[in-house]
Write a protein that holds these residues in place. Sequence first.
Motif, short mmCIF file in Angstrom:
data_model
loop_
_atom_site.label_atom_id
_atom_site.label_comp_id
_atom_site.label_asym_id
_atom_site.label_seq_id
_atom_site.Cartn_x
_atom_site.Cartn_y
_atom_site.Cartn_z
N ALA A 134 40.70 45.09 39.40
CA ALA A 134 41.81 45.72 40.14
C ALA A 134 43.16 45.36 39.53
N VAL A 135 43.34 44.09 39.18
CA VAL A 135 44.61 43.65 38.60
C VAL A 135 44.83 44.30 37.24
N ALA A 136 43.79 44.26 36.40
CA ALA A 136 43.91 44.84 35.07
C ALA A 136 44.18 46.33 35.13
N ALA A 137 43.50 47.02 36.06
CA ALA A 137 43.71 48.45 36.19
C ALA A 137 45.14 48.77 36.59
N THR A 138 45.68 47.98 37.50
CA THR A 138 47.05 48.21 37.96
C THR A 138 48.06 48.01 36.83
N LEU A 139 47.84 46.99 36.01
CA LEU A 139 48.79 46.67 34.94
C LEU A 139 48.67 47.60 33.74
N LEU A 140 47.45 48.02 33.42
CA LEU A 140 47.22 48.74 32.17
C LEU A 140 47.18 50.25 32.32
N ALA A 141 46.98 50.75 33.51
CA ALA A 141 46.87 52.20 33.70
C ALA A 141 47.75 52.63 34.86
N ARG A 142 49.04 52.48 34.68
CA ARG A 142 49.95 52.74 35.78
C ARG A 142 49.93 54.19 36.24
N GLU A 143 49.85 55.11 35.29
CA GLU A 143 49.87 56.52 35.67
C GLU A 143 48.64 56.90 36.47
N THR A 144 47.45 56.50 35.98
CA THR A 144 46.21 56.78 36.70
C THR A 144 46.19 56.06 38.03
N THR A 145 46.69 54.82 38.03
CA THR A 145 46.74 54.05 39.27
C THR A 145 47.60 54.74 40.30
N ARG A 146 48.75 55.27 39.85
CA ARG A 146 49.65 55.97 40.75
C ARG A 146 48.98 57.22 41.33
N ARG A 147 48.20 57.90 40.50
CA ARG A 147 47.54 59.13 40.94
C ARG A 147 46.43 58.85 41.95
N LEU A 148 45.72 57.74 41.73
CA LEU A 148 44.58 57.42 42.60
C LEU A 148 44.93 56.46 43.73
N MET A 149 46.20 56.06 43.81
CA MET A 149 46.60 55.08 44.82
C MET A 149 46.32 55.57 46.25
N PRO A 150 46.59 56.85 46.60
CA PRO A 150 46.27 57.28 47.97
C PRO A 150 44.79 57.12 48.31
N ALA A 151 43.91 57.47 47.35
CA ALA A 151 42.47 57.31 47.59
C ALA A 151 42.10 55.84 47.74
N ALA A 152 42.68 55.00 46.88
CA ALA A 152 42.41 53.57 46.97
C ALA A 152 42.87 53.01 48.31
N PHE A 153 44.06 53.41 48.75
CA PHE A 153 44.56 52.95 50.04
C PHE A 153 43.68 53.42 51.18
N TYR A 154 43.23 54.68 51.11
CA TYR A 154 42.42 55.21 52.19
C TYR A 154 41.09 54.46 52.33
N PHE A 155 40.38 54.31 51.21
CA PHE A 155 39.06 53.70 51.29
C PHE A 155 39.09 52.18 51.40
N ALA A 156 40.08 51.54 50.77
CA ALA A 156 40.14 50.08 50.81
C ALA A 156 40.81 49.55 52.08
N VAL A 157 41.60 50.37 52.74
CA VAL A 157 42.32 49.91 53.93
C VAL A 157 41.90 50.71 55.16
N VAL A 158 42.24 52.00 55.18
CA VAL A 158 42.00 52.81 56.38
C VAL A 158 40.51 52.87 56.72
#
Length: 352
Positions: A134-158
Amino acid sequence: FYLYCRWRQQRHASLYLGSTIACFIALFSKQNTITLAPALVAYDLVLARQPLRASWAWLRPYLPFVLLTAGYLLLRYEVFGQVARESMLSADRLGLFAHDLSTHLRRMIYGEPGLAMPAGRAALTAGAVAIAIAVAATLLARETTRRLMPAAFYFAVVWMVLGIAPTLVAGYASPRHMYLASVGWAIALGIALECLWQAQPSRFIRPLAALAAAALLAVYAVRLSTDLGRWETRSRVSQRVVSDLEREALAATPGTLIVAGAPPQSWDFALPHALRPPFTGEDLTRRVTVISDSSISCCPAAVWQPQTREALRAWLARLDHPPVVALYWNPDSGQLSRVSDRDEPYLRPLMQ
């Protein structure tokens, strides 16, 4: 949930109808389904980017799910006298919930039963690998991370919060309480791996991502294999107990008292059903009296003890003085040990 999401994308009426039918079936399979309606609303807000509106057009897709859930809860109230075990809610219960929650999360991330087993080091490695991904993905793939952040928030939190919420009134922590929530954990890990896979420079990062994914799968597979082996042993012992009890009951004098010392992990909640068809060829409770630990009546102190005492009194009051047999099964091998009052005369006074 899946069918509903597909309907949002394709607008096929059959998908929507299938999702409502699945909701009805699921409600009567596991009560955690009461969180489905909020999960659908949250999905549309977070991922489908459907703005919240006070209109019939906005409300209409959710109405069948809300009505099904409301009807189910009303039925529970009529049958059980409460909607969702609300009598369990108290200040003490909230404290226990916090403890149970830590157990749930530890099991979900590290495996059953957390870090208490010798394999805890491997489990800790799994957690560390997941966090590193998770940390490496956030640091190394910012554009992809930004695009998938809503999905990550939904499944990891909501999704996980909604999946865990019903355990507030469970009263105990069981691995099955996390089946639904753990789907969010798995998808969140997949999103993190996808972000890492898309990172640059791909020539160096992609082999690392593949290695991390393989390590994660290997560690979880080992933990899962251990758990499955444990359940395989329990089921084998349970089958052995039923077989031995049936053979003993059919060979015994009618009215015999059998004290069944079966391992609780293989036998709890079994009686009286395990002594009746289809588990046995005939109803053994009509031929012999079997006493054994059982939580099937929910409250052993209030139900099991009086029932067991009554069974003992009835056996002792019989004028034909039928024998008593005590059986014990090894919890790991299922090996049977047997003693009767014919072999050990002390057994009958012990029943008194």
